[in-house]
Design an enzyme around this catalytic site. Structure first.
Site, short mmCIF file in Angstrom:
data_model
loop_
_atom_site.label_atom_id
_atom_site.label_comp_id
_atom_site.label_asym_id
_atom_site.label_seq_id
_atom_site.Cartn_x
_atom_site.Cartn_y
_atom_site.Cartn_z
CG PHE A 141 -27.54 -55.59 -9.48
CD1 PHE A 141 -26.89 -56.43 -10.45
CD2 PHE A 141 -28.44 -54.72 -9.97
CE1 PHE A 141 -27.41 -56.08 -11.91
CE2 PHE A 141 -28.98 -54.40 -11.51
CZ PHE A 141 -28.15 -55.05 -12.16
CG ASP A 226 -28.18 -48.80 -5.61
OD1 ASP A 226 -29.34 -48.25 -5.77
OD2 ASP A 226 -27.61 -49.35 -6.35
CE LYS A 255 -34.98 -52.67 -9.96
NZ LYS A 255 -33.49 -52.59 -9.73
C1 LIG Z 1 -32.09 -52.39 -10.39
C2 LIG Z 1 -31.23 -51.81 -9.54
C3 LIG Z 1 -30.22 -51.02 -10.18
C4 LIG Z 1 -30.18 -50.73 -11.66
O1 LIG Z 1 -31.37 -50.12 -12.03
P1 LIG Z 1 -31.79 -49.88 -13.80
O2 LIG Z 1 -32.81 -49.04 -13.67
O3 LIG Z 1 -31.85 -51.62 -14.19
O4 LIG Z 1 -30.47 -49.55 -14.40
C5 LIG Z 1 -29.19 -50.41 -9.44
N1 LIG Z 1 -29.12 -50.57 -8.32
C6 LIG Z 1 -30.11 -51.48 -7.63
C7 LIG Z 1 -30.19 -51.60 -6.09
C8 LIG Z 1 -31.14 -52.26 -8.01
O5 LIG Z 1 -31.80 -53.00 -7.45
#
Ligand SMILES: *Cc1c(COP(=O)(O)O)cnc(C)c1O
Length: 402
Positions: A141, A226, A255
């Site tokens: 994700f 990520d 986050k």
């Molecule tokens: C939550 C998340 C995102 C997206 O972050 P947003 O602030 O909701 O755009 C991208 N990568 C990972 C691994 C995430 O957990």
């Protein structure tokens, strides 16, 4: 009174006023302290979701509220046409916590991923004959904007929004050979999460990340991690990849970075840092308010022993949950530190999550068989004991109602 008794008014206003993009739990949260939050009926919960891995210092931490208040009295926003101290101070701490790199600030995880995608594409243009394809993992994700969505191999998320940007291929997670096989002359980067979060907390096997690092080096493509969810101390290290003894070329974060204030960033090692003025930008990115919050969060994690706490209290939480397994359909626990997926042996995750609310515990169901726990790093043993008692009662309720 049962959880949610007082939220009928909220639901009715939401239906009139807000696009129906979220399925909400029947609770309106109004205040909090540490790992505890209070709803509009005055009921208190142990918060094991923390705004989806965001409130790393819990709620109303004085370091964050004071940093925000002080900065708000001086300068909330200035744009990136000018220098501001908080942005540089936060970048300094980030680089020190991670690896020699330079930082681009933005406002969210998806935006950080977009920045990384652009950076990789430009790097491919400059250094690899225009190669622009990014190898990603199934189950990943990366966010909801179009580029991040194209990197997220989830048909349900993608289908309504075709056509998406091209140039992403998806291979099995946890499979270095599949990654190696997917890399060709059109590839500029490999992008993945050290632990897949949204798909239910799936870690890479030990040694796999180091193997992927070697493949990226051999084939001369960027390794982009990520760490939007895994970062900021959640796994017991500042950044999850540090456990593997490797360094990525590019890292995306967000986050937990602002302790609840929206902020994201891309970090790139010098050889990957190919962006020049005009290539990329953000009006709000790295604004003084968000960076002051981020600075306070990083200081507090470093000086408050919160990396150690994430590791030790995470183990305690994990063990306490496994002690319920004799009487509850708990199969095993994935993840580490305070990023845990409780794998269930029955399709009851949403029911358990709903019942947990009734017993004063906030947990997040992912699919039918996983509970995700991403609590604040300030979580205490008392919080854990209370939460585990609540979850025990929740499992019993669900078992009783079959
Ligand atoms: C939550 C998340 C995102 C997206 O972050 P947003 O602030 O909701 O755009 C991208 N990568 C990972 C691994 C995430 O957990």
């Amino acid at each position: 009174m049962t959880a949610g008794a007082g939220v009928a008014g909220y639901a009715e206003r939401e239906a009139r006023l807000l696009m129906h993009t979220y399925t909400r739990q029947p609770v309106a949260l109004v205040s909090g302290n540490g790992a505890r939050v209070v709803d509009s009926d005055g009921r208190e919960y142990v918060d094991l979701v923390a705004g989806i891995a965001v409130n790393v210092l819990g709620h109303a931490h004085p370091a964050v509220t004071e940093a925000l208040a002080e900065q708000a009295k001086r300068l909330v926003h200035a744009s990136n046409l000018y220098y501001t101290e908080p942005q540089l101070a936060l970048a300094e701490k980030l680089v020190y916590s991670a690896f020699p790199s330079r930082v681009f600030f933005c406002n969210s995880g998806a935006e950080a991923v977009e920045g990384a995608i652009k950076l990789a594409r430009k790097w491919g243009k400059v250094h690899r004959n225009g190669a622009g394809t990014i190898v990603c993992a199934k189950g990943a994700f990366h966010g909801r904007t179009l580029g991040a969505l194209a990197a997220t191999a989830n048909a349900r998320y993608q289908e309504p929004f075709q056509p998406l940007p091209r140039g992403f291929v998806h291979v099995a997670y946890n499979d270095p050979a599949a990654i190696a096989a997917a890399i060709d002359s059109s590839t500029c980067a490999v992008m993945l999460e050290p632990i897949e979060g949204e798909s239910g907390v799936h870690p890479l096997d030990p040694g796999v990340l180091a193997e992927i690092r070697r493949i990226c080096d051999d084939r001369d493509v960027l390794l982009m991690l990520d760490e939007v969810q895994t970062g900021m101390g959640r796994t017991g290290d500042w950044w999850a990849h540090q456990r593997d003894g490797i360094t990525p070329d590019v890292m995306t974060i967000a986050k937990g970075l602002g302790g609840g204030v929206p902020i994201g960033a891309v970090m790139a090692v010098p050889r990957a840092d190919v962006l020049v003025p005009g290539d990329h930008g953000s009006t709000f990115g790295g604004n003084p308010l968000a960076c002051a919050a981020g600075d306070a969060v990083m200081r507090t994690i470093a000086h408050g022993g919160l990396l150690e706490n994430a590791a030790t209290i995470g183990d305690y939480l994990s063990e306490s949950l496994m002690s319920l397994a004799a009487a509850a359909p708990i199969e095993r626990i994935r993840g580490r530190g305070l990023m845990l997926g409780v794998a269930l042996s029955a399709d009851v995750a949403p029911q358990v999550s709903a019942a947990a609310l009734e017993h004063g515990v906030i947990v997040n169901a992912i699919g039918k068989r996983t509970l995700r726990l991403v609590p604040p790093l300030v979580l205490t043993r008392d919080d854990v004991d209370l939460a585990v008692r609540g979850l025990e009662a929740a499992f019993a309720d669900v078992q009783a109602t079959g």
